[in-house]
Design a protein around this motif. Sequence first.
Motif, PDB file in Angstrom:
ATOM      1  N   TYR A   1      50.850  -8.914  45.586  1.00 20.84           N
ATOM      2  CA  TYR A   1      50.651  -7.724  44.760  1.00 20.84           C
ATOM      3  C   TYR A   1      51.809  -6.752  44.954  1.00 20.84           C
ATOM      4  O   TYR A   1      52.359  -6.218  43.989  1.00 20.84           O
ATOM      5  CB  TYR A   1      49.327  -7.064  45.147  1.00 20.84           C
ATOM      6  CG  TYR A   1      48.735  -6.198  44.074  1.00 20.84           C
ATOM      7  CD1 TYR A   1      48.198  -6.775  42.930  1.00 20.84           C
ATOM      8  CD2 TYR A   1      48.710  -4.821  44.197  1.00 20.84           C
ATOM      9  CE1 TYR A   1      47.647  -5.996  41.938  1.00 20.84           C
ATOM     10  CE2 TYR A   1      48.153  -4.028  43.213  1.00 20.84           C
ATOM     11  CZ  TYR A   1      47.620  -4.617  42.080  1.00 20.84           C
ATOM     12  OH  TYR A   1      47.068  -3.838  41.095  1.00 20.84           O
TER      13      TYR A   1
ATOM     14  N   PHE B   1      45.552  -5.050  55.522  1.00 16.87           N
ATOM     15  CA  PHE B   1      44.874  -3.794  55.188  1.00 16.87           C
ATOM     16  C   PHE B   1      45.786  -2.613  55.489  1.00 16.87           C
ATOM     17  O   PHE B   1      45.848  -1.638  54.743  1.00 16.87           O
ATOM     18  CB  PHE B   1      43.581  -3.642  56.000  1.00 16.87           C
ATOM     19  CG  PHE B   1      42.488  -4.578  55.568  1.00 16.87           C
ATOM     20  CD1 PHE B   1      42.648  -5.396  54.469  1.00 16.87           C
ATOM     21  CD2 PHE B   1      41.292  -4.626  56.266  1.00 16.87           C
ATOM     22  CE1 PHE B   1      41.645  -6.265  54.067  1.00 16.87           C
ATOM     23  CE2 PHE B   1      40.277  -5.487  55.868  1.00 16.87           C
ATOM     24  CZ  PHE B   1      40.458  -6.306  54.779  1.00 16.87           C
TER      25      PHE B   1
ATOM     26  N   LYS C   1      47.519  -0.400  52.160  1.00 16.86           N
ATOM     27  CA  LYS C   1      46.974   0.911  51.779  1.00 16.86           C
ATOM     28  C   LYS C   1      47.629   1.463  50.519  1.00 16.86           C
ATOM     29  O   LYS C   1      46.969   1.973  49.626  1.00 16.86           O
ATOM     30  CB  LYS C   1      47.202   1.920  52.914  1.00 16.86           C
ATOM     31  CG  LYS C   1      46.196   1.819  54.025  1.00 16.86           C
ATOM     32  CD  LYS C   1      44.962   2.639  53.718  1.00 16.86           C
ATOM     33  CE  LYS C   1      43.898   2.364  54.754  1.00 16.86           C
ATOM     34  NZ  LYS C   1      42.914   1.408  54.240  1.00 16.86           N
TER      35      LYS C   1
ATOM     36  N   TYR D   1      48.942   0.009  48.124  1.00 18.22           N
ATOM     37  CA  TYR D   1      48.903  -0.802  46.905  1.00 18.22           C
ATOM     38  C   TYR D   1      47.522  -0.890  46.273  1.00 18.22           C
ATOM     39  O   TYR D   1      47.314  -1.657  45.349  1.00 18.22           O
ATOM     40  CB  TYR D   1      49.449  -2.209  47.207  1.00 18.22           C
ATOM     41  CG  TYR D   1      50.854  -2.158  47.718  1.00 18.22           C
ATOM     42  CD1 TYR D   1      51.885  -1.828  46.851  1.00 18.22           C
ATOM     43  CD2 TYR D   1      51.151  -2.368  49.055  1.00 18.22           C
ATOM     44  CE1 TYR D   1      53.192  -1.734  47.307  1.00 18.22           C
ATOM     45  CE2 TYR D   1      52.447  -2.275  49.529  1.00 18.22           C
ATOM     46  CZ  TYR D   1      53.459  -1.953  48.643  1.00 18.22           C
ATOM     47  OH  TYR D   1      54.738  -1.846  49.091  1.00 18.22           O
ATOM     48  N   ILE D   2      46.559  -0.129  46.807  1.00 14.83           N
ATOM     49  CA  ILE D   2      45.220  -0.179  46.224  1.00 14.83           C
ATOM     50  C   ILE D   2      45.227   0.505  44.861  1.00 14.83           C
ATOM     51  O   ILE D   2      44.613   0.039  43.911  1.00 14.83           O
ATOM     52  CB  ILE D   2      44.195   0.472  47.166  1.00 14.83           C
ATOM     53  CG1 ILE D   2      44.157  -0.273  48.493  1.00 14.83           C
ATOM     54  CG2 ILE D   2      42.804   0.459  46.546  1.00 14.83           C
ATOM     55  CD1 ILE D   2      43.250   0.338  49.535  1.00 14.83           C
TER      56      ILE D   2
ATOM     57  N   TRP E   1      44.497  -5.712  43.921  1.00 18.88           N
ATOM     58  CA  TRP E   1      44.439  -5.764  45.382  1.00 18.88           C
ATOM     59  C   TRP E   1      43.469  -4.708  45.900  1.00 18.88           C
ATOM     60  O   TRP E   1      43.542  -3.545  45.513  1.00 18.88           O
ATOM     61  CB  TRP E   1      45.824  -5.523  45.996  1.00 18.88           C
ATOM     62  CG  TRP E   1      45.758  -5.071  47.412  1.00 18.88           C
ATOM     63  CD1 TRP E   1      46.057  -3.823  47.880  1.00 18.88           C
ATOM     64  CD2 TRP E   1      45.337  -5.833  48.558  1.00 18.88           C
ATOM     65  NE1 TRP E   1      45.850  -3.772  49.242  1.00 18.88           N
ATOM     66  CE2 TRP E   1      45.396  -4.989  49.683  1.00 18.88           C
ATOM     67  CE3 TRP E   1      44.899  -7.147  48.731  1.00 18.88           C
ATOM     68  CZ2 TRP E   1      45.047  -5.411  50.954  1.00 18.88           C
ATOM     69  CZ3 TRP E   1      44.546  -7.568  49.999  1.00 18.88           C
ATOM     70  CH2 TRP E   1      44.630  -6.701  51.092  1.00 18.88           C
ATOM     71  N   ASN E   2      42.509  -5.116  46.685  1.00 20.67           N
ATOM     72  CA  ASN E   2      41.769  -4.163  47.497  1.00 20.67           C
ATOM     73  C   ASN E   2      41.221  -4.877  48.725  1.00 20.67           C
ATOM     74  O   ASN E   2      41.334  -6.100  48.830  1.00 20.67           O
ATOM     75  CB  ASN E   2      40.667  -3.453  46.702  1.00 20.67           C
ATOM     76  CG  ASN E   2      39.577  -4.398  46.284  1.00 20.67           C
ATOM     77  OD1 ASN E   2      38.964  -5.069  47.110  1.00 20.67           O
ATOM     78  ND2 ASN E   2      39.332  -4.479  44.984  1.00 20.67           N
ATOM     79  N   GLU E   3      40.651  -4.103  49.626  1.00 18.58           N
ATOM     80  CA  GLU E   3      40.380  -4.671  50.947  1.00 18.58           C
ATOM     81  C   GLU E   3      39.210  -5.657  50.959  1.00 18.58           C
ATOM     82  O   GLU E   3      39.101  -6.472  51.845  1.00 18.58           O
ATOM     83  CB  GLU E   3      40.164  -3.535  51.946  1.00 18.58           C
ATOM     84  CG  GLU E   3      41.448  -2.747  52.119  1.00 18.58           C
ATOM     85  CD  GLU E   3      41.308  -1.530  52.994  1.00 18.58           C
ATOM     86  OE1 GLU E   3      40.203  -1.263  53.473  1.00 18.58           O
ATOM     87  OE2 GLU E   3      42.324  -0.838  53.180  1.00 18.58           O
ATOM     88  N   GLY E   4      38.330  -5.578  49.969  1.00 17.67           N
ATOM     89  CA  GLY E   4      37.200  -6.512  49.965  1.00 17.67           C
ATOM     90  C   GLY E   4      37.480  -7.766  49.159  1.00 17.67           C
ATOM     91  O   GLY E   4      36.571  -8.502  48.809  1.00 17.67           O
ATOM     92  N   LEU E   5      38.765  -7.990  48.830  1.00 17.71           N
ATOM     93  CA  LEU E   5      39.125  -9.005  47.840  1.00 17.71           C
ATOM     94  C   LEU E   5      38.631 -10.408  48.187  1.00 17.71           C
ATOM     95  O   LEU E   5      38.135 -11.129  47.340  1.00 17.71           O
ATOM     96  CB  LEU E   5      40.645  -9.005  47.682  1.00 17.71           C
ATOM     97  CG  LEU E   5      41.200  -9.844  46.549  1.00 17.71           C
ATOM     98  CD1 LEU E   5      40.661  -9.347  45.223  1.00 17.71           C
ATOM     99  CD2 LEU E   5      42.718  -9.770  46.538  1.00 17.71           C
TER     100      LEU E   5
END
Lengths: 306, 373
Positions: free
Chosen positions: A56, A110, A114, A116-117, A218-222
């Motif tokens: 990403y 993670f 940060k 790139y969320i 892109w996010n942390e729970g992906l």
Amino acid sequence: MTIDAITAVLLAMLGGAIRVSTPFLFVSLGETITEKAGRINLGLEGTLVMGAMSAYAASLHSGSPWLGVLAAAGAGAVFGLLHGLLASLRRVNDIALGIALMLLGTGLAFYWGKAYIQPQAPTLSAFHLGAWSDSPALRSALDINPLFIAGLLLAFALHWAFANTRIGLTLRLVGDSEAAARAAGAAVIPTRIAATVLGGALAGVGGAFLSLFYPGSWNEGLSNGQGIMAVALVIFARWQPRRCVLAALMFGAAGAIGPALQSVGISSGYYLFNAAPYALTLLLMALTCSRDTSLKGAPGELSLNR
Amino acid sequence: MQDRSRFSRRNFIKAAAAAPALALLPAAVRDAIAAGGITVGFIYVGARDDFGYNQAHAQAAAALKKLPGVKVIEEEKVAETVAVQKSMEAMIVQDKAAVIFATSFGYFDPHVLKVAAKYPKAHIAHCGGMWTEGKHPKNVASYFGYIDECQYLNGVVAGLTSKTGKFGFVAAKPIPQVLRNINAFTMGARSVNPNATTRVIFTGDWAMPVKEAEAANSLLDQGCDVLTCHVDGPKVVVETAERRGAFSCGYHASQAKLAPKGYLTGAEWDWVTPNTTFAKALQEGKPFPNFVRGGLKEGFVKMSPYGAAVGEKARKAADDVKAKMLKGEFVIFKGPLKDNTGKEVIPAGKSFAQQAIELEGMNYLVEGVIGSV
């Protein structure tokens, strides 16, 4: 249940199989290569997440999603190299190391991810193979990403390579019997490191698919543990690349059952349907395992067997 | 011997240096308190910039930072486990936080209650929980907003924009707050298009991006042309709708940037209002409020600006209802109201104002919703 509803669910399962399976396919093919050489890399979940983040980021900065895929493969290869090198030290357990690298991979992803969320990176485009159809369901099911096709081709290529090429045969020899491999003059440790690097790179590409195509951000729970499931699928696929395809497709299709049934109005017991992929895996494992045939095809040098 | 003496000398120097500092510190703290300076802590369950639930809270934290005498500390990605107890204790003991905003639903019982009992002088304000007089400690508070008002308006706009009259709602879990949003959205849509239906898909958890994408695609395949959701990060649902040329209504924060073509409007939190209430009460030494609620009128929630796809008629219809809500004249849940199995859930003649406690225990889906709890 009407004919329309059944068609809708079947179409959703077809679409789900194609959309959701790709990360499973890449990670399980990568793990197959690594395990064929006699090492287990449980850290591919971390590699997958790291790959998703790097893809990403690279796509955002370069404007080219394909460079993102390349970056993901690179990041995956670095993690594979780390595992390969460390696991080559004496008395280092590859499974424990894999778990450590899984935590490192997700943690670093993670931390660096940060920034790139929020932004929207250019994503991969699909081949619209369903353009001839009037049905929006069929059209969306047949939006096929090039990575999916690449994964299919790779599976068949690997199947062929394991049986017919010098590299493939050496890899299997190293994984099946270290003593025999040394006697045959094969470079055991370098082969294993190379196999882990390749496995990591493929897992990274699987991550790129998540962040750059489906769901496409892109996010942390992906990942939700997809990398871990894919490692388990390798055992289910009996270390055969072509069966990895089948396992990944089945897992994708089963994952689509829950949402699809609810969308046509069958909503009671959705917790059960949402668990379908896991229940199905357990069921098939139970059915295909017997005392005589269990772990048939497992490479002899895996720390599972020693 | 040599070693030991050096060791003690070092200790002596350390102690000598620390003594004046120690003497100064309480004075500094006392001055800060005299000037009304307080530290407030924010704890989020996910990433602060998720275009959703946590971002809405972080925006309020950013606004509080600008208030005079308020210092804000934040921690993100704190799980709804014993981890949040540790974070709260650290904020209370080390940072001397006057009030902690525990923003995730699952923090309340038992975590917030335990820490509050252990530190009776600290204050913890929890978002969404059910604080009950007599049952829960006095230093705990609950705050929440009546965002179903915005969901009703979402429904009105969606109902007048949609071509198919079919809406898709991607929801996490069938808890009362989620059901209330689904119902309000559907009732808003049916107030302008009596044949409208909402299809609900429950994904099972607050953040499941792949499942949310699958759900969104299934709903679009079924002919839904407006999607909305109640999950922590609406990004995936809104982006999927945009990619497939459908409309979307946002939730938590504004996702307008993610879908320039199809974003109609959205239900947003405005936590600055309740958070400031708590901070001010502590700064001015007033009693700590325990149960804080509000809707559009009180400024706890707000609407995203209308997107380009919203026509004149839809804007006017929604603005009319909004004007009534702002005056406090509009009741969403009133009888006769049937659930989607045909059972009467609110009898004719009875109506529940937003504050009604019955609404916070909602366990049904209204007529027009396709799905079950």
